[in-house]
Design a protein around this motif. Structure first.
Motif, short mmCIF file in Angstrom:
data_model
loop_
_atom_site.label_atom_id
_atom_site.label_comp_id
_atom_site.label_asym_id
_atom_site.label_seq_id
_atom_site.Cartn_x
_atom_site.Cartn_y
_atom_site.Cartn_z
N LEU A 182 0.83 -1.21 0.00
CA LEU A 182 0.00 0.00 0.00
C LEU A 182 0.87 1.26 0.00
O LEU A 182 0.60 2.24 -0.73
CB LEU A 182 -0.94 -0.02 1.20
N TYR A 183 1.93 1.28 0.84
CA TYR A 183 2.84 2.42 0.84
C TYR A 183 3.54 2.55 -0.52
O TYR A 183 3.76 3.67 -1.03
CB TYR A 183 3.89 2.27 1.94
N ASN A 184 3.87 1.44 -1.12
CA ASN A 184 4.53 1.47 -2.42
C ASN A 184 3.62 2.08 -3.47
O ASN A 184 4.07 2.84 -4.36
CB ASN A 184 4.94 0.04 -2.81
N GLU A 185 2.33 1.77 -3.39
CA GLU A 185 1.36 2.33 -4.33
C GLU A 185 1.23 3.84 -4.13
O GLU A 185 1.12 4.63 -5.09
CB GLU A 185 0.02 1.62 -4.16
N LYS A 186 1.23 4.29 -2.86
CA LYS A 186 1.16 5.73 -2.58
C LYS A 186 2.40 6.45 -3.12
O LYS A 186 2.31 7.56 -3.68
CB LYS A 186 1.03 5.97 -1.09
N ILE A 187 3.57 5.85 -2.94
CA ILE A 187 4.81 6.46 -3.44
C ILE A 187 4.73 6.66 -4.95
O ILE A 187 5.11 7.72 -5.49
CB ILE A 187 6.02 5.59 -3.06
N SER A 188 4.18 5.65 -5.66
CA SER A 188 4.05 5.75 -7.11
C SER A 188 3.14 6.91 -7.50
O SER A 188 3.44 7.68 -8.44
CB SER A 188 3.51 4.43 -7.67
N CYS A 189 2.02 7.06 -6.76
CA CYS A 189 1.07 8.14 -7.06
C CYS A 189 1.71 9.52 -6.79
O CYS A 189 1.57 10.47 -7.60
CB CYS A 189 -0.20 7.99 -6.24
N TYR A 190 2.39 9.66 -5.64
CA TYR A 190 3.02 10.94 -5.29
C TYR A 190 4.09 11.31 -6.32
O TYR A 190 4.24 12.50 -6.70
CB TYR A 190 3.65 10.86 -3.91
N LEU A 200 2.44 12.58 -9.37
CA LEU A 200 1.85 13.90 -9.13
C LEU A 200 2.91 14.97 -8.88
O LEU A 200 2.60 16.16 -8.73
CB LEU A 200 0.88 13.85 -7.95
N GLY A 201 4.16 14.57 -8.75
CA GLY A 201 5.24 15.51 -8.48
C GLY A 201 5.28 15.97 -7.03
O GLY A 201 5.93 16.98 -6.72
N ARG A 202 4.66 15.24 -6.16
CA ARG A 202 4.65 15.60 -4.73
C ARG A 202 5.81 14.84 -4.08
O ARG A 202 5.64 13.85 -3.39
CB ARG A 202 3.30 15.24 -4.11
#
Length: 581
Positions: A265-273, A276-278
């Motif tokens: 789940l954290y890995n998926e969030k890292i990919s999204c951020y 998004l350039g966050r």
């Protein structure tokens, strides 16, 4: 009796406490299982299994089934194989078709998870869909089609075929109204559609699965569907939705402490951020990712330590229980030995009493029979004595008539014949008289009989010197001897003396012959018999003879020993030999 009741209660109390402890252990195990506390659940299930090692097959199989699932979740594959090594031999003996089918389905799923595809297909193909699945629960049928679809996806990659099985599973799951099975089927269909390059088509199935799993009972299954949703939204570019479901999954994992889902789940969030350039959020999330990985490894070590502690505690409790059971068995064996001893003693006493009763019964019966026989013998002896007495009286009457008739005889010759007949009848009468007087109805005392006979025949002016041995003779032999002696005495009186002058003496000697005399007599008999035989054959020289008398004894009756004539007769032997064949 009170002592044995106390001992019985003493033995039953530990058994009651053990039974109650088994019930408590089972309740704790089920509670831990439902709360996903698998380590403690495994410990309690093992304890219950130890207590039920000789219990019913289906009860033990159900516990093995749950333990296999727990060890699979905990990724203890060696333990899973060990459980199935025990469970599969029992599976063929299970009468519950539903339980047997669930065991095969779960075993096939385990084999899929470790890439044993061929074996997994073989296990599922061993289930007869038409006969076996016709007698199982609807939820078991759902699990069959659902796991079949998962194995096809994992092993064959035939997504269309897998989708048909998943649709069957979903249809049956909706019919069963089980949210868990409906959500499982939806999640599997979403996974298939996603891999059919249709992530957008998979999203509704994943969302519905999350919705159905988002309750207290099935909440621990929701993070997986949330991860699938986050991944699909990431693929189609809906990054905010992907972050939403990743956060939702993380919230659920935080509540349930299911640490293994944190990393993906954290890995998926890292990919999204990152898309998004966050970058700051991505950097912060990456730190959480590494902490989660460290925590996951730490939790794995903690789980292993907890498992070791649990196994050690279980072994300690099992050893204590074994020791306690050994003591109880020893006490029970002692009581059983005492009980058997008492039963044996009672049996022996009863057997002795019965034997004594039987002996007493037969003794009384035998005594009555003996009394009856004795009475009968006494009656017969009386009757026989009466017969001998009457025979003697009748002969006495005949003798008197002959004596009376002799007084009317016209010549001396007729008178002598009548007197001679009288004396003969008297000798017979005396024999019968001795029988009923002496009491022995089979034989008479020869000495007494001959004395009376001599006295009745010889007048007082003749001196009779007697040397007669004591002995018993049968009535017929005694009468024959009486006839002979009567003739001898009569002839002696008539012809022995020419005048009446001088002393008149008659010597009567009746003795059993010595060995030498018997030998001579035997030799004479042998000679006479051989002469007769020789006169009848053509070759008389072939015949030789020898009389042995009583020189070769067959019994104890040697010379001087008092025995019956029959016993002496056994020792007399004469031998004839035929030679020159």
């Amino acid at each position: 009796m009170q002592k044995y009741l106390q001992i019985l209660l003493f033995l039953l109390l530990p058994l009651i406490s053990l039974a109650s402890s088994d019930i408590n252990a089972m309740e704790k195990a089920d509670s831990c299982f439902n709360e996903s506390n698998y380590e403690e659940a495994a410990v309690f299930y093992q304890r219950v299994l130890f207590e039920l090692r000789n219990g019913e097959i289906e009860q033990r199989s159900e516990l093995y089934f749950k333990l296999a699932y727990i060890y699979k979740v905990l990724e203890k594959y060696d333990d899973v194989f060990a459980i199935y090594d025990k469970l599969l031999p029992l599976q063929s003996k299970i009468e519950n078709v539903d339980l047997a089918a669930r065991i095969k389905i779960q075993y096939a799923e385990f084999l899929r998870s470790i890439d044993e595809c061929y074996k997994a297909f073989k296990i599922l193909e061993s289930i007869n869909v038409e006969s076996d699945l016709a007698h199982v629960k609807l939820t078991t049928l759902v699990a069959y089609y659902d796991r079949y679809a998962a194995i096809i996806v994992h092993c064959e990659g035939n997504l269309e075929k897998a989708l048909s099985y998943s649709n069957k599973a979903l249809k049956l799951a909706k019919k069963s109204k089980s949210n868990y099975h409906i959500a499982t089927s939806l999640n599997e269909i979403g996974y298939i559609k996603e891999h059919l390059n249709s992530p957008r088509a998979a999203i509704p199935f994943y969302r519905e699965a999350v919705k159905l799993w988002d309750d207290k009972k099935h909440r621990r299954y929701a993070p997986n569907a949330c991860f699938n949703l986050s991944r699909c939204y990431n693929k189609i570019g809906l990054l905010d939705s992907s972050l939403y479901f990743a956060d939702k999954g993380l919230d659920i994992v935080g509540d349930d402490d299911w640490y293994k889902m944190l990393v993906p789940l954290y890995n998926e969030k890292i990919s999204c951020y990152e898309q998004l350039g966050r970058w700051k959020d991505a950097f912060d999330t990456r730190w959480l990712y590494h902490l989660a990985a460290i925590n996951m490894r730490s939790q794995e070590w903690s789980d292993k330590m907890a498992s070791i502690r649990g196994e050690f505690e279980l072994e300690r409790k099992e050893s204590e229980l074994t020791l306690e059971r050994s003591k109880n068995e020893q006490s029970q064996a002692t009581i059983e030995h005492e009980r058997r001893t008492q039963k044996l003693l009672v049996f022996v006493i009863v057997a002795v009493l019965i034997l004594l009763a039987i002996i007493f019964f037969f003794f009384v019966k035998l005594k009555r029979v003996n009394t009856t026989l004795q009475d009968t013998i006494s009656e017969n002896e009386i009757l026989l004595k009466e017969v001998h007495h009457r025979v003697k009286n009748n002969m006495q009457v005949v003798s008197s008539l002959l004596d009376l008739q002799s007084s009317f005889a016209l010549d001396d010759k007729s008178k002598a014949a009548l007197i001679n007949s009288r004396d003969r009848i008297n000798s017979l009468a005396l024999a019968h008289q001795n029988l009923y007087v002496d009491g022995d109805l089979k034989s008479i005392n020869i000495k007494n009989y001959l004395k009376v006979l001599i006295k009745s025949v010889v007048s007082e002016d003749i001196l009779v010197k007697q040397e007669i041995d004591e002995g018993q003779l049968e009535i017929d032999k005694a009468q024959a001897l009486g006839f002979v002696l009567n003739e001898l005495l009569t002839n002696s009186i008539k012809h022995a003396w020419k005048s009446n002058r001088g002393d008149k003496v008659i010597w009567i000697k009746l003795k059993r012959g010595s060995d030498k005399q018997n030998l001579q007599l035997s030799d004479q008999r042998a000679k006479a018999a051989s002469e007769y035989i020789k006169s009848k054959i053509t070759n008389p020289e072939r015949i030789t003879y020898r009389g042995y008398g009583e020189t070769q004894l067959k019994n104890k009756c040697k010379d001087g020993v008092k025995c019956s004539e029959e016993e002496h007769q056994e020792n007399r032997r004469t031998e004839f030999r035929i030679t020159k064949f």
